[in-house]
Design an enzyme around this catalytic site. Structure first.
Site, PDB file in Angstrom:
ATOM      1  N   ASP B  17       0.806  -1.219   0.000  1.00  0.00           N
ATOM      2  CA  ASP B  17       0.000   0.000   0.000  1.00  0.00           C
ATOM      3  C   ASP B  17       0.840   1.270   0.000  1.00  0.00           C
ATOM      4  O   ASP B  17       0.683   2.124  -0.865  1.00  0.00           O
ATOM      5  CB  ASP B  17      -0.901   0.060   1.247  1.00  0.00           C
ATOM      6  CG  ASP B  17      -2.141  -0.794   1.104  1.00  0.00           C
ATOM      7  OD1 ASP B  17      -2.033  -1.918   0.564  1.00  0.00           O
ATOM      8  OD2 ASP B  17      -3.210  -0.335   1.547  1.00  0.00           O
ATOM      9  N   ARG B  96       0.702   5.587  18.330  1.00  0.00           N
ATOM     10  CA  ARG B  96       0.461   6.645  17.349  1.00  0.00           C
ATOM     11  C   ARG B  96       1.042   7.990  17.744  1.00  0.00           C
ATOM     12  O   ARG B  96       1.662   8.659  16.914  1.00  0.00           O
ATOM     13  CB  ARG B  96      -1.044   6.768  17.059  1.00  0.00           C
ATOM     14  CG  ARG B  96      -1.671   5.541  16.390  1.00  0.00           C
ATOM     15  CD  ARG B  96      -0.761   4.907  15.383  1.00  0.00           C
ATOM     16  NE  ARG B  96      -1.355   3.832  14.620  1.00  0.00           N
ATOM     17  CZ  ARG B  96      -0.623   2.900  14.014  1.00  0.00           C
ATOM     18  NH1 ARG B  96       0.715   2.913  14.109  1.00  0.00           N
ATOM     19  NH2 ARG B  96      -1.204   1.961  13.315  1.00  0.00           N
ATOM     20  N   ASP B 125      -6.933   4.782  13.037  1.00  0.00           N
ATOM     21  CA  ASP B 125      -5.563   5.287  12.982  1.00  0.00           C
ATOM     22  C   ASP B 125      -5.431   6.566  12.186  1.00  0.00           C
ATOM     23  O   ASP B 125      -4.629   7.438  12.533  1.00  0.00           O
ATOM     24  CB  ASP B 125      -4.635   4.203  12.442  1.00  0.00           C
ATOM     25  CG  ASP B 125      -4.382   3.143  13.499  1.00  0.00           C
ATOM     26  OD1 ASP B 125      -4.398   3.508  14.692  1.00  0.00           O
ATOM     27  OD2 ASP B 125      -4.199   1.977  13.147  1.00  0.00           O
ATOM     28  N   SER B 181      -5.400  -8.089   8.598  1.00  0.00           N
ATOM     29  CA  SER B 181      -4.384  -7.044   8.703  1.00  0.00           C
ATOM     30  C   SER B 181      -3.773  -7.079  10.093  1.00  0.00           C
ATOM     31  O   SER B 181      -4.430  -7.475  11.051  1.00  0.00           O
ATOM     32  CB  SER B 181      -5.005  -5.658   8.512  1.00  0.00           C
ATOM     33  OG  SER B 181      -5.705  -5.603   7.312  1.00  0.00           O
TER      34      SER B 181
END
Lengths: 425, 425, 425, 425
Positions: B17, B96, B125, B181
């Site tokens: 990606d 994050r 996210d 994922s």
């Protein structure tokens, strides 16, 4: 002829303490009726009856409160995910209101002026019992011998009790007393006091009565499913495809399974209502399974905001209310009134694997429709446009940008986390 | 010559990606710098560097953020017992802010006008990254290709990405994509999407990457101790008497132990910030051990009322703040400012047994002095007079009696639980 | 020679009760030191000194605690917008910790074994004083005569006190006792008991001591401004352009203005800590002005989420802590630790009009930069795109639509408000 | 023949904006039905009807929603003491759900595919309307022209609207536009935007439409009484002995009285849902009187713990839900489900004096029996023994003493307030 002091209904356990209290109350001129509640504890009720009457009780009452214990107390607590200080599932706290209600019903029926109990003066249970008595019958008079100086000074230590028992022909079990106290009902068993008072003492292996040790639990996992309606378990299907639907049977079945697989032991230092820290060990096998399953089905079926508000309000407050013995109070009435609306959508099935202390969720399903695969899928556009999220983030950031700009303008890097938690250089 | 569209710092993973996004951004006229954060994930960073430059990145930055991840994010969350919806320990949420801060630092240093990321338009996210960017640098511009119609319509599905990769000489791993994922860092690994989107699908055994299965975990328990100072782990002593004191080493050691003993797997349906329900599986081995230990030492050393207020305020709110990506905000600054006062007394040692998914507390001790055996003992009069408790209960019951009397006067049995939860008959 | 019973520091007021207590303590064999705190009440301290020594006190201590009352107690409460049960500004509660601290300091210095006070056995102040004593000096011994049966049975009623006073040559004020009790300090005056115990009795006009009646307050409004820094008032500019900057002077100035304009009278039924409902009337002139101004400047300068969290956490909990006398406790330490982070941005000026009981905000300004006219303007595109809001609403509605669809599918109109609150038809 | 784009139900106000929107929607090919809700605003509905049809609406609907506005929205908010950010009584927020419900009912009945409104893209009302639409009819499509670029770019500024109106023969009122916006209903009127956007601008005297200025309000106080049953006003007796019992009449009567006496003006900077700070002025005369009275009768009749929990849970959360437009949501259903249990005992009468902006409580009474003069009296021993309070305080202090001793042992004077808020020297 009536006794000169009045009629007392005594919460009787059959043990040394309450037998001595029974004799002592008679000695003080009371007419004593003995009361036992069957809340699922392992007990020889008939032996207790014989003993109470032998010691001098005028009447003996045994009330089977198991069903109301499950339906009136345990199940609302399950719906609300009640827990005290993140660990304790409140097994003793939950039993107290039904026992107190049972006692007051008998006290009313039999015209007792007093109720008495054998709780110590330092624990939670005295508070739970007495506040429940007063909430149900505000003019009841309570006798708590362990808080009466003439009693507790006279019976300071087990030897004094044994001597008094001998003197009063009270039969005493020949088995040595365990070096801890227990309280048992169908929800759990608790252990405290004695050798457990040192919080660094690991409980001896043979203390744990209900559950298998993790090491001895079966090497083979067992799979079950639990179906919930309105947040209550309505069907358990076991690994051998037995189906259980009665509320009490469901709880007892989960207990059996939990005990077999070593589920539900805890060991904590908790804070009693009176503000004293206290070490307690507990086994709550079925309740632990039910809690995992109920929280999981809520993930699938309960709205996020309802869940968050319920957690902060009902779960926390109802748990504190139960722990502190405030069941028969206006705040309990208020808090539990919000449970039904929180559980309307909590319908579905959870599949579990039980294995060596673990309650593993293997899957869950529901017709409720709040979960939408298409919507959450990362693989397709479904439910909403990704561009909408851009707008969402932009709006969410308005306030944050404004604050960040103000910080920059003022040269206040002080709010950045490197300053809060140490600079990374 | 500078690119016509501007300079972008792209959060690069080395995968299909973000490699396609890198190529696409160049195609759109941007000069692209690639950024990778080492937050403890298992990754071939050198291969990623080579690939990023091969695809056309002008520069490549690899930042080692492991230590600040542990000290700035994980440890405050440990102190606050952070958890989302009772189950999720926030492993992705915690990483994050440090990644975003690392990116903004490089973007500032390198004069980037834009930051870009490869998050989907439906997840948490994207929100966490972008709110962090804006909280740190309110005028930064963000490119989120998966929310740009010309991108997501062009690359609808993996085949389109593979075709674009082939066309742009982007090397693609020959291994088949997993049907889910993942996101990994030193705190945890997460699994979502793909076959996990059916919440009733049991995750395949070989999905779990970090931890032993319960069945394969060692048959022999392992005992360790963890010492806390001000609520932070400062020393771990392992079963072979190794002593670990470095913050990062402590966390990694607990990870190793947790992985070995099958600790920290969860499988839940959670509520994303955008209001979509989503199924996720997580392994957080070390964090799970630390959480059990920290909550236990708090039982021994933290005042009851502080604990209750902290639970309702800091734990709940800081967890929500972390989950929703509100780390660089005034409310995070506010909420975390209360952590130190809550942890001042949280000093002591917890002894644990690790065994087949279980973290069993075997004992704990502390010099803090809030636990007092004499006070809690059922066997002696210590600390206060039992008669005091009578006064306490009398005063506590004033309000309850008054309410009960009012109910009786009005004939409102309606508030009794038999009416709330069904009559016992 | 020391007295046989020990040395007592008595909180002395100069009135009948504590003078009799002084004499009685001496009678019981104690050596008595008298303590008075100047917290801004209107009082003839010198007369009290003379009287205490005349009655038999060995020493007399007068401590001026006004400044620490303002800076240590009142101002944190202003920053936190403290209020009890939505109405009471906590004037008595705020004074108790500084008085108790002053007493303990003298008790330490003078080697007193005991502290004594004249609070009744039914009120809040006994609790506030004693918990503060124990929080500061846990081994202090407290004598509370109004809770000692031999004292309160002997002195049941004012006549018994007067007789004892006569017998002990205690001078008694010839003025008739008011038919209510008061407590005064620079923050407020309270009225309770006596004729006020009927909650339907309108307080007589001449009861109110501090403030003008609304009817007699000036017919001309008066305008002032208050500047805040970090949530604290740092400058008051009056209508005649006087500028006041000293913390105590600011408070006293606002008191003068509030008294003149009839500001800050309340009349409530509140819930005492011991669970008894009680009627109280209060005048808090300056505090009322300050509260209005502080809340208004927070509107302009405090982030929404910080404000909401602070309201639910600090405001509510700090108020309850103050009311219940839990100032010297770990939870107070915890809760107030969050105040500074909540007030960092609370900087600016509020312009007020004072008029016949009203505190009218006429405007406010700040350099803080969290308010942005351009952003909130309905007349221009500023700060963000209107299309962003579409995305925001779409994302906000995901969860709600999903729930509404589930309701429709189940035919459950039951959740619509017409069913909750009655059908309109 | 049906329009090519579909049928739209437009929330029509009769003003310039929605008239232009009406014409523009027709221009876009929609068939437009106009909808007006009578929620008590002062409005020439017949003129609006004529105008809507003249501009091209195919049908016009006027729904009288006053009663359901009062009974379904306002009264639950009164029971819950709803307020936003301590000041705003939520007058606009309360009207939106009934208007949205009225619109959806007509849209259903008339087969409209779309609903449209004229709210700006920066305010709260767009969110409130649309979330209500989606909560009632999740598949409804919403047209919000002020968020559609082709609309808002075309009509940037009042001149463009006036030109378009002229071009489309839309009659325009000749009176000059006020330099602010208003929203009116029977609960309140709001003012915002225009000259009010500078938060330091004092609103001009002639802006306030509903209430007398404080200066011009009558010099004579007026006394009324309000009776509550289950927390709802059921009878108002005015100074001239008129008795009002109809819910709507009660509210309108209180409005008349409040307007006359200058009650209920506020001027604040509030935080909109989208995170923007905004200045608003409001007049809520009747609602302000009702709020004072309801909170006062709760003091007399509501249990302390219920009140505290209700304040933290229902009041705060229901207010936020209303403000943010989350009325038709699961969390609103959850939160309001707890209101009845909180109001069961809220029965009694409050006597008020209204005078120059002040709502003065002069007394209150109730048969509820939670207030007990004997118990709270300082003059007699009633309800409980003073010695009980000694026990209460001893038990309450266990935890505090333990903490104080630990502090002393560690030499941590750091927790004393002089260190928190500065040393007194």
């Amino acid at each position: 002829m009536a006794s000169q002091s009045g009629r007392v209904l005594l919460a009787y356990s059959g043990g040394l303490d309450t037998s001595c209290i029974l004799a002592w109350l008679i000695e003080q001129g009371y007419e004593v009726y003995a009361f036992m509640a069957d809340v699922g504890q392992e007990e020889d009720f008939e032996a207790a009856r014989v003993k109470a009457l032998a010691v001098g009780a005028k009447k003996f009452f045994l009330e089977d409160l198991k069903r109301e214990f499950v339906t009136d107390l345990i199940y609302p607590a399950v719906q609300a995910n009640c827990i005290y200080e993140n660990v304790y599932l409140l097994g003793t706290s939950l039993a107290r209101p039904v026992i107190a209600r049972g006692m007051i019903a008998i006290a009313d029926q039999e015209g007792c002026d007093f109720v008495a109990h054998g709780c110590t003066g330092k624990g939670n249970d005295q508070v739970r019992f007495e506040l429940a008595f007063y909430g149900l019958k505000p003019d009841i008079k309570v006798i708590a011998p362990w808080r009466i100086p003439e009693f507790y000074h006279r019976f300071a230590g087990r030897q004094a009790l044994l001597a008094y028992a001998a003197q009063n022909q009270i039969p005493v079990q020949q088995t040595a007393a365990k070096p801890w106290s227990t309280d048992e009902n169908l929800f759990h068993i608790s252990y405290e006091a004695g050798i457990l008072e040192d919080p660094n003492t690991t409980p001896p292996t043979d203390m744990w009565k209900l559950t298998q040790s993790l090491e001895d639990a079966p090497a083979t996992p067992e799979k079950i499913s639990i179906e919930f309606k309105a947040g209550l378990p309505v069907k358990v299907v076991t690994s051998d495809q037995k189906t259980i639907t009665d509320p009490v049977d469901i709880f007892l079945t989960l207990n059996t399974l939990g005990r077999k697989h070593g589920i539900g032991r805890i060991d904590i230092v908790e804070n009693r209502f009176i503000g004293v820290k206290s070490r307690g060990c507990y086994e709550s096998p079925g309740a632990t399974i039910l809690r995992v399953a109920h929280m999981d089905i809520e993930g699938l079926t309960l709205d996020r905001n309802v869940r968050a508000l319920r957690d902060q309000f009902v779960t926390v407050e109802f748990s504190r209310i139960l722990y502190n013995g405030h069941f028969f109070t206006p705040e309990r009435e208020f808090v539990t009134s919000a449970i039904p609306a929180s559980q309307r959508t909590v319908n579905g099935v959870v599949r579990l694997k039980l294995y060596k202390g673990n309650v593993v969720v293997e899957g869950r399903y529901s017709d409720e429709g709040l979960y939408d695969e298409r919507q959450s899928s990362m693989d397709e556009l479904g439910g909403f446009e990704p561009t909408d999220t851009t707008g969402f983030i932009q709006i969410e950031s308005i306030r944050i940008k404004q604050w960040a700009q103000a910080n920059i303008r003022k040269g206040q890097a002080g709010v950045q986390p490197q300053d809060v938690y140490g600079t990374r250089v």
